[in-house]
Design a protein around this motif. Structure first.
Motif, PDB file in Angstrom:
ATOM      1  N   ASP A  76       0.832  -1.197   0.000  1.00  0.00           N
ATOM      2  CA  ASP A  76       0.000   0.000   0.000  1.00  0.00           C
ATOM      3  C   ASP A  76       0.867   1.247   0.000  1.00  0.00           C
ATOM      4  O   ASP A  76       2.019   1.230   0.453  1.00  0.00           O
ATOM      5  CB  ASP A  76      -0.917   0.014   1.227  1.00  0.00           C
ATOM      6  N   LYS A 198      -6.880   6.140  -6.763  1.00  0.00           N
ATOM      7  CA  LYS A 198      -7.845   7.034  -6.117  1.00  0.00           C
ATOM      8  C   LYS A 198      -8.191   8.235  -6.993  1.00  0.00           C
ATOM      9  O   LYS A 198      -9.121   8.984  -6.690  1.00  0.00           O
ATOM     10  CB  LYS A 198      -7.288   7.506  -4.772  1.00  0.00           C
ATOM     11  N   ARG A 237     -10.220   0.016  -5.537  1.00  0.00           N
ATOM     12  CA  ARG A 237     -10.761   1.090  -4.702  1.00  0.00           C
ATOM     13  C   ARG A 237     -11.531   0.526  -3.512  1.00  0.00           C
ATOM     14  O   ARG A 237     -11.444   1.052  -2.399  1.00  0.00           O
ATOM     15  CB  ARG A 237     -11.665   1.986  -5.556  1.00  0.00           C
ATOM     16  N   TYR A 240      -9.174  -0.711  -0.805  1.00  0.00           N
ATOM     17  CA  TYR A 240      -8.668   0.408  -0.014  1.00  0.00           C
ATOM     18  C   TYR A 240      -9.753   0.924   0.922  1.00  0.00           C
ATOM     19  O   TYR A 240      -9.505   1.177   2.111  1.00  0.00           O
ATOM     20  CB  TYR A 240      -8.203   1.525  -0.946  1.00  0.00           C
ATOM     21  N   ALA A 241     -10.970   1.070   0.431  1.00  0.00           N
ATOM     22  CA  ALA A 241     -12.074   1.572   1.248  1.00  0.00           C
ATOM     23  C   ALA A 241     -12.357   0.640   2.421  1.00  0.00           C
ATOM     24  O   ALA A 241     -12.632   1.098   3.536  1.00  0.00           O
ATOM     25  CB  ALA A 241     -13.331   1.732   0.388  1.00  0.00           C
ATOM     26  N   GLN A 244     -10.110   1.331   5.237  1.00  0.00           N
ATOM     27  CA  GLN A 244     -10.467   2.568   5.932  1.00  0.00           C
ATOM     28  C   GLN A 244     -11.713   2.376   6.788  1.00  0.00           C
ATOM     29  O   GLN A 244     -11.802   2.892   7.904  1.00  0.00           O
ATOM     30  CB  GLN A 244     -10.690   3.696   4.916  1.00  0.00           C
ATOM     31  N   ILE A 255     -15.029   8.304   3.036  1.00  0.00           N
ATOM     32  CA  ILE A 255     -14.184   7.186   2.607  1.00  0.00           C
ATOM     33  C   ILE A 255     -14.407   6.887   1.130  1.00  0.00           C
ATOM     34  O   ILE A 255     -13.456   6.596   0.394  1.00  0.00           O
ATOM     35  CB  ILE A 255     -14.478   5.946   3.475  1.00  0.00           C
ATOM     36  N   GLU A 258     -12.534   9.529  -0.810  1.00  0.00           N
ATOM     37  CA  GLU A 258     -11.106   9.313  -0.632  1.00  0.00           C
ATOM     38  C   GLU A 258     -10.620   8.110  -1.431  1.00  0.00           C
ATOM     39  O   GLU A 258      -9.472   8.068  -1.885  1.00  0.00           O
ATOM     40  CB  GLU A 258     -10.806   9.117   0.860  1.00  0.00           C
ATOM     41  N   SER A 259     -11.509   7.142  -1.653  1.00  0.00           N
ATOM     42  CA  SER A 259     -11.137   5.922  -2.367  1.00  0.00           C
ATOM     43  C   SER A 259     -11.281   6.049  -3.878  1.00  0.00           C
ATOM     44  O   SER A 259     -10.948   5.110  -4.611  1.00  0.00           O
ATOM     45  CB  SER A 259     -11.998   4.746  -1.879  1.00  0.00           C
TER      46      SER A 259
END
Length: 291
Positions: A76, A198, A237, A240-241, A244, A255, A258-259
């Motif tokens: 990451d 992102k 995405r 990653y979300a 979070q 979120i 942001e993703s």
């Protein structure tokens, strides 16, 4: 960025190599080598690319990657930001078909392991109790030498071969090395997406990165990954979300943005498609540790 043919250093006094990888992040260029590789991830998170299979890797994962299978473990983005408290660690075993003699895997007692190594041309991941047993054996190999280390490797392969808790990863078998140009192209694409997922990346932009027309890119990408570009990007995405959502109290709307999602309703649909859970259900299931 060119795909690399790795040369695994020989270890004096041993017929195969035990390698410890620790540092700020794992090697992040797609590569391949003539050795089979068994890897236990102890620290580190990110996205793995094995053959044409893409998934998230986390601590505890154990993989068997066959000879000449292109692969990479891309950490990451936070691992590249210089945080001294964030690092990675894995243990890998490397060996060739001929490591123990040209006929070693041809004897009847090794038939099941020979089948396993053929299966490894697609990459294999192990789960459950078998994974736990294999992980312990891999870790024990750090302190072993000679016959004990050899016996340990045979035990690892035996558990892998007999396990009912494995799955193959790539939909394509890799028996001979891939074309350098092909590996180079998918490496450029994968690294660009890993860094910029992102952002709003249009089909024209990613096609240009790959030096292809949009139509040619779509065909190529589906062939190499088994997924369309839009599906692949949405899954990156969502991965990653999910991290979070499980690791913070931030609102789902923040979120989502942001993703890389511009629409909250679209984010919710994609999140449930990928994970099988709504963002709220996901937080309740995986975020209980949040204070």
């Amino acid at each position: 960025m060119k795909a690399v043919r790795f040369v695994i250093p020989k270890t004096g006094g041993n017929s195969f190599r035990v390698q410890l990888d620790d540092g700020p992040h794992f090697y992040d260029t797609i590569h391949y080598h003539p050795e089979h590789q068994i890897t236990f991830i102890i620290k580190g998170e990110g996205t793995s690319f094995i053959g044409n299979h893409v998934e998230r890797f986390v601590p505890g994962d154990v993989y068997l990657i066959g000879k000449n299978v292109p692969h990479v473990s891309k950490c990451d983005g936070v691992y590249y930001q210089g945080d001294l408290d964030l690092d990675v660690f894995s243990i890998s075993l490397f060996f060739k078909d001929e490591t123990f003699g040209s006929q070693f895997f041809e004897i009847p007692e090794m038939a099941h392991i020979k089948r396993l190594l053929e299966q490894a041309s697609m990459g294999v991941k192990v789960f459950g109790d078998d994974r736990e047993q294999i992980a312990k054996l891999i870790e024990a190999s750090r302190e072993q030498d000679g016959f004990q280390r050899f016996q340990n490797l045979m035990s690892i392969l035996n558990i892998f071969a007999k396990s009912e808790n494995t799955k193959t990863l790539s939909s394509v078998r890799y028996i001979t090395p891939s074309k350098e140009a092909d590996n180079e192209r998918i490496n450029v694409i994968f690294n660009f997406l890993s860094t910029n997922f992102k952002s709003d990346i249009s089909l024209d932009q990613i096609s240009s990165i790959a030096s292809m027309t949009p139509n040619a890119f779509c065909r190529y990408f589906k062939q190499r990954t088994g997924k369309s570009y839009s599906v692949f990007l949405n899954e990156m995405r969502v991965e990653y979300a999910g991290k979070q959502i499980a690791g913070s109290h931030h609102s789902f709307g923040n979120i989502a943005v942001e993703s890389g999602f511009n629409s909250i309703s679209y984010f919710n649909r994609q999140f449930k498609r990928v994970t099988g859970l709504s963002p709220l259900q996901y937080r309740k299931k995986f975020g209980q540790h949040i204070g």
